[in-house]
Enzyme design. Structure first.
Site, PDB file in Angstrom:
ATOM      1  N   ILE A  88       0.821  -1.211   0.000  1.00  0.00           N
ATOM      2  CA  ILE A  88       0.000   0.000   0.000  1.00  0.00           C
ATOM      3  C   ILE A  88       0.852   1.256   0.000  1.00  0.00           C
ATOM      4  O   ILE A  88       0.488   2.270  -0.604  1.00  0.00           O
ATOM      5  CB  ILE A  88      -0.989   0.000   1.205  1.00  0.00           C
ATOM      6  CG1 ILE A  88      -1.967   1.169   1.083  1.00  0.00           C
ATOM      7  CG2 ILE A  88      -0.258   0.028   2.530  1.00  0.00           C
ATOM      8  CD1 ILE A  88      -2.790   1.187  -0.181  1.00  0.00           C
ATOM      9  N   GLU A  91      -7.325  -2.132   5.314  1.00  0.00           N
ATOM     10  CA  GLU A  91      -7.344  -2.789   6.621  1.00  0.00           C
ATOM     11  C   GLU A  91      -6.188  -3.756   6.760  1.00  0.00           C
ATOM     12  O   GLU A  91      -5.581  -4.175   5.784  1.00  0.00           O
ATOM     13  CB  GLU A  91      -8.672  -3.517   6.845  1.00  0.00           C
ATOM     14  CG  GLU A  91      -9.208  -4.305   5.667  1.00  0.00           C
ATOM     15  CD  GLU A  91      -8.325  -5.405   5.162  1.00  0.00           C
ATOM     16  OE1 GLU A  91      -7.753  -6.144   6.007  1.00  0.00           O
ATOM     17  OE2 GLU A  91      -8.179  -5.557   3.938  1.00  0.00           O
ATOM     18  N   GLY A 151      -5.717  -6.923   0.482  1.00  0.00           N
ATOM     19  CA  GLY A 151      -6.243  -5.952   1.432  1.00  0.00           C
ATOM     20  C   GLY A 151      -5.357  -4.731   1.474  1.00  0.00           C
ATOM     21  O   GLY A 151      -4.756  -4.348   0.472  1.00  0.00           O
ATOM     22  N   GLU A 152      -5.297  -4.082   2.637  1.00  0.00           N
ATOM     23  CA  GLU A 152      -4.467  -2.889   2.867  1.00  0.00           C
ATOM     24  C   GLU A 152      -4.968  -1.647   2.149  1.00  0.00           C
ATOM     25  O   GLU A 152      -4.432  -0.566   2.327  1.00  0.00           O
ATOM     26  CB  GLU A 152      -2.997  -3.125   2.453  1.00  0.00           C
ATOM     27  CG  GLU A 152      -2.298  -4.270   3.135  1.00  0.00           C
ATOM     28  CD  GLU A 152      -0.856  -4.447   2.677  1.00  0.00           C
ATOM     29  OE1 GLU A 152      -0.351  -3.593   1.911  1.00  0.00           O
ATOM     30  OE2 GLU A 152      -0.230  -5.442   3.072  1.00  0.00           O
ATOM     31  N   GLY A 153      -5.987  -1.791   1.292  1.00  0.00           N
ATOM     32  CA  GLY A 153      -6.405  -0.685   0.450  1.00  0.00           C
ATOM     33  C   GLY A 153      -5.716  -0.694  -0.901  1.00  0.00           C
ATOM     34  O   GLY A 153      -5.820   0.277  -1.667  1.00  0.00           O
TER      35      GLY A 153
END
EC number: 2.4.2.21
Length: 350
Positions: A94, A171, A314-316
């Site tokens: 990210i 997240e 994830g992580e955006g």
């Protein structure tokens, strides 16, 4: 818990926006989802000349009590805080993808089971040191859930106050695909086996155990009020999911464009739209995760993702990768010539 007032996006400019898109020097519909995205953004901002200002991705991290048992996750819970430190140091996916696309990122400790002390670039919004084990009882109290929703809203208000009108959500939390699967199963009324995926890399044997465990969780909480979003979130959610839920609700209330990432963030949105249905008007769905169940989740809310790249990190990261496409949607709407302006016969381009 804060009360959110989300105004459904007005259809006042719909015809004008659609005409502007259709009268560009191209066949109608030739830019596909770019046209739909431009329409959505112009509609949210209620203007024919939309702009994207100070794009930001907020990454919320939290731990889950179930993860301590090892029943649903192949990685130990400690990976959550280790990855948060990686975010802070700028070494995660990210970080590099946001940097590439000039997106600011905020890292938030929503409820990691670790004492960070004072760490630069880490926002302390810790509700507790991880949630409780929902095999034994609710993941959090209603008070904790409401506090997390309020804290997420507060963080997004701060981002908005600094000039941002477009925010993505990410997240981190070992075990949070299990929480998202439970939320999806209950809210969408889909069997848990159709909601559960491999998460951080479970093999087939681990996946079967994960499904069995989560079925036991549902049976334990079978008397849950399925019409009460706070009860559902309190029972199965994580502090990071609750803060994302509150953040999304505040972003919509403020008229911001919400970039929705993958499986876990969409689960947070499922709860948010139970609280305020109009939030869906403000969403751009950045990608379809490879995580099993996300396609069904998106179908439930009639969402069209911009990308399908087999991602499930994830992580955006889906928000970061898709952001240039969102920019392109605004750019063609604002800068591409119309048939009339370019002196091109409209009939010749149809």
């Amino acid at each position: 818990m804060p009360q959110f007032t989300i105004t459904p996006v007005s259809d006042h400019l719909d015809i004008d926006i659609r005409n502007k898109i259709d009268l560009k020097t191209k066949p109608i519909g030739a830019l596909g989802l770019l046209e739909d995205t431009a329409f959505t953004i112009a509609r949210i901002q209620q203007t024919l000349t939309p702009s994207l200002n100070a794009p930001t991705i907020a990454v919320f991290a939290g731990d889950h009590g179930i993860a301590k048992t090892g029943l649903v996750n192949p990685y130990p819970q400690e990976v959550t805080y280790q990855m948060v430190m990686n975010f802070v140091k700028g070494g995660a996916a990210i970080n590099v993808l946001s940097k590439q696309n000039n997106i600011d990122i905020k890292i938030i400790d929503a409820g990691v089971n670790y004492d960070f002390g004072t760490v630069d670039k880490l926002i302390d919004a810790k509700i507790a040191y991880g949630t409780a084990n929902y095999l034994e009882g609710p993941a959090m109290t209603q008070a904790q859930c409401e506090q997390a929703i309020a804290k997420g809203a507060e963080i997004i208000q701060s981002i908005f106050n600094k000039g941002s009108n477009v925010v993505g959500f990410g997240e981190m939390g070992i075990g949070n695909t299990s929480a998202a699967s439970l939320l999806m199963s209950v809210i969408c009324d889909i069997p848990i086996a159709d909601c559960v995926g491999k998460g951080t890399g479970a093999n087939q044997e681990q996946l079967a155990g994960k499904i069995k465990t989560l079925q036991q969780v549902l049976e334990k909480h079978q008397d849950l009020d399925k019409a009460n979003p706070i009860a559902i979130l309190s029972t199965f959610g994580g502090f990071e999911i609750a803060q994302i839920c509150g953040g999304m609700l505040k972003a919509a209330e403020l008229g911001m464009i919400i970039l929705v990432d993958g499986f876990i963030c969409t689960a947070a949105l499922l709860v948010a739209q139970m609280i305020e249905k109009a939030i869906l008007d403000y969403c751009v769905f950045t990608h379809q995760s490879e995580e099993h169940g996300h396609q069904l989740m998106l179908k439930t809310i009639n969402a069209k993702p911009l990308l399908q790249l087999g991602m499930r990190l994830g992580e955006g990261t889906g928000c970061a990768v898709a952001y240039p496409i969102v920019q392109s949607a605004c750019t063609f709407l604002n800068e591409m010539a119309s048939f009339e302006g370019a002196g091109v016969s409209q009939q010749s381009a149809i």
